[in-house]
Design a protein around this motif. Structure first.
Motif, PDB file in Angstrom:
ATOM      1  N   SER A 120     -11.427 -43.528  10.130  1.00 59.75           N
ATOM      2  CA  SER A 120     -11.662 -44.192   8.853  1.00 59.75           C
ATOM      3  C   SER A 120     -12.160 -45.591   9.179  1.00 59.75           C
ATOM      4  O   SER A 120     -11.375 -46.521   9.378  1.00 59.75           O
ATOM      5  N   SER A 122     -13.739 -47.803   7.439  1.00 56.65           N
ATOM      6  CA  SER A 122     -13.475 -48.876   6.472  1.00 56.65           C
ATOM      7  C   SER A 122     -12.077 -49.456   6.645  1.00 56.65           C
ATOM      8  O   SER A 122     -11.826 -50.606   6.280  1.00 56.65           O
ATOM      9  N   ASN A 123     -11.159 -48.681   7.211  1.00 55.20           N
ATOM     10  CA  ASN A 123      -9.791 -49.184   7.431  1.00 55.20           C
ATOM     11  C   ASN A 123      -9.521 -49.532   8.896  1.00 55.20           C
ATOM     12  O   ASN A 123      -8.404 -49.912   9.240  1.00 55.20           O
ATOM     13  N   LEU A 278      -4.644 -49.539   1.743  1.00 52.40           N
ATOM     14  CA  LEU A 278      -5.793 -48.968   2.444  1.00 52.40           C
ATOM     15  C   LEU A 278      -6.999 -48.827   1.529  1.00 52.40           C
ATOM     16  O   LEU A 278      -6.861 -48.591   0.327  1.00 52.40           O
ATOM     17  N   VAL A 279      -8.198 -48.979   2.102  1.00 54.66           N
ATOM     18  CA  VAL A 279      -9.426 -48.685   1.372  1.00 54.66           C
ATOM     19  C   VAL A 279      -9.483 -47.166   1.221  1.00 54.66           C
ATOM     20  O   VAL A 279      -9.223 -46.441   2.179  1.00 54.66           O
ATOM     21  N   ASP A 281     -10.283 -43.428   1.276  1.00 57.65           N
ATOM     22  CA  ASP A 281     -11.097 -42.669   2.234  1.00 57.65           C
ATOM     23  C   ASP A 281     -10.464 -41.281   2.354  1.00 57.65           C
ATOM     24  O   ASP A 281      -9.266 -41.172   2.636  1.00 57.65           O
ATOM     25  N   LEU A 284      -8.004 -40.148   5.043  1.00 53.38           N
ATOM     26  CA  LEU A 284      -6.589 -40.541   5.052  1.00 53.38           C
ATOM     27  C   LEU A 284      -5.683 -39.395   4.605  1.00 53.38           C
ATOM     28  O   LEU A 284      -4.477 -39.422   4.826  1.00 53.38           O
ATOM     29  N   PRO A 294      -4.085 -50.656  10.161  1.00 50.16           N
ATOM     30  CA  PRO A 294      -2.968 -50.545   9.203  1.00 50.16           C
ATOM     31  C   PRO A 294      -1.593 -50.522   9.876  1.00 50.16           C
ATOM     32  O   PRO A 294      -0.594 -50.864   9.256  1.00 50.16           O
TER      33      PRO A 294
END
Ligand SMILES: Cc1cc2nc3c(=O)[nH]c(=O)nc-3n(C[C@H](O)[C@H](O)[C@H](O)COP(=O)(O)O)c2cc1C
Length: 384
Positions: A120, A122-123, A278-279, A281, A284, A294
């Motif tokens: 992920s 973005s995270n 979290l963004v 996604d 996840l 995270p």
């Protein structure tokens, strides 16, 4: 800024702008396998190995002495990245001060069905449910024998992460761990008993008091007998813990580990929690252990708690979400004597070690501290 440092910075940028977007297009596990294999190939040739060292290896040293060994700086490779110990030459060239290979189990295993590793971006997080895919202790012995015969003893300490074979019942887990320890003893500087991977059914139950004592005792027995055979000191044995427990449970595990003769703790493994900011996604939603950014705060909180609980007397190896020098400093000042990363290499690229070491050096100078060992657990000393 010297040329090699400038080049290291440029390579970090090249990785983020060009290579990472290309890797993102590939299946996560395939990209990982290709990267480790390329590192192995490039560093089995003396010329390319030298060139890689020139770009990525920092000449700065921030010595840390732990378990009677001097580490040139505190930053090493976390378990799981080099499960087969196939790129041992490479990690030193990328500037790491030690490498933890494995997890290795007594029996060879293919692990869980693919896909089993998810990114992920973005995270800055990974989710994996690998399930200890590894060559097994017998093949690993063979691989390491060949490596040592060809290249001699590696320049950096080799740690081995010990897992449990899926086929072995929890009641016999002690025998599985200690068999692997015995098989790989001659090649290893430090052993890490991993009872905290979330991807082998019921493995985390082995963090219970009785189970843990049995495993540690069995490993210590084999350690002692190998030490006599080889007429060398016994190896330090550490325990690696999960971040999914209460501080009360954590204290119980640390007490058992200390009382049983473990030399330290690796905190932490991946988490099964998704209770983070979290963004969104879809990745996840995949089952497995979450690592990367995270996890950073939880793992640091565990380190702080262990340091306070043990009065700083039980060495801590900090791992979880280290992406840059600020994160590394956070772990060290929380109480970690050495630190490791896995996900950071995926998101920040191969110049991670040199940028962290340079950043830590700067932090030491800014805070007027003479050496890194004085920074270990600093936040606790400041608050006293
Ligand atoms: C794909 C993958 C495989 C892993 N395999 C192992 C393993 O075999 N044994 C182990 O103790 N930890 C394993 N880990 C956990 C890492 O060593 C580390 O504890 C965790 O990823 C947190 O660090 P990070 O945020 O820097 O990735 C693995 C992690 C990933 C992402």
């Amino acid at each position: 800024m010297n040329d090699a440092v400038a080049e290291g910075k440029t390579m970090g940028l090249v990785y983020r702008l060009l290579l990472r977007p290309l890797l993102v297009l590939q299946d996560s596990e395939r990209a990982h396998t290709r990267s480790v294999r390329s590192l192995r190939l490039l560093t089995s040739n003396r010329v390319t190995k030298y060139l890689i060292s020139l770009v990525y290896k920092t000449r700065k040293t921030l010595p840390v002495t732990l378990f009677g060994t001097e580490y040139k700086h505190p930053f090493g490779l976390a378990a799981g990245m080099d499960k087969k110990g196939e790129a041992i030459n490479g990690w030193d060239s990328l500037g790491l001060s030690f490498v933890e290979i494995g997890g290795v189990t007594m029996l060879e295993q293919t692990g869980n069905p693919k896909p089993r590793m998810f990114r992920s971006t973005s995270n800055k997080a990974l989710i994996n449910r690998m399930g200890f895919n590894n060559p097994g202790s017998e093949n690993m012995h063979e691989n390491l024998t060949k490596h040592f015969d060809k290249y001699g003893k590696p320049k950096i300490p080799i740690w081995v992460n010990l897992g449990k074979s899926k086929l072995t019942e929890n009641a016999d887990a002690h025998m599985d761990y200690s068999t692997t320890l015995g098989k790989l003893w001659e090649f290893t500087d430090v052993f890490v008993i991993n009872v905290s991977s979330p991807n082998t059914p019921n493995l985390r139950d082995l963090q219970g008091e009785e189970e843990l004592k049995k495993i540690i005792n069995s490993c210590l027995e084999v350690n002692e007998s190998k030490s006599m055979d080889y007429q060398l000191p016994p190896k330090p044995i550490l325990i690696k813990i999960a971040p999914d427990m209460t501080f009360e449970q954590l204290e119980q595990i640390i007490t058992v580990a200390m009382d049983s003769g473990c030399a330290g703790v690796v905190a932490t493994n991946t988490t099964v929690s998704r209770d983070f900011d979290l963004v969104e996604d879809a990745k996840l939603g995949e089952k497995g252990g979450l690592s990367g950014l995270p996890l950073k705060t939880t793992s640091t909180e565990f380190i702080k708690h262990i340091y306070r609980f043990t009065d700083g007397k039980f060495p801590i190896i900090g791992v979880g979400g280290i992406m840059d020098a600020d994160d590394a400093w956070e772990k060290i000042t929380a109480g970690a004597s050495l630190i490791q990363a896995y996900s950071g290499f995926v998101f920040e690229g191969p110049s991670l070690a040199s940028s962290i070491v340079r950043g830590l050096d700067r932090k030491l100078r800014d805070s007027g501290i003479k050496d890194l060992e004085q920074a270990v657990g600093l936040i606790h000393k400041e608050s006293n």
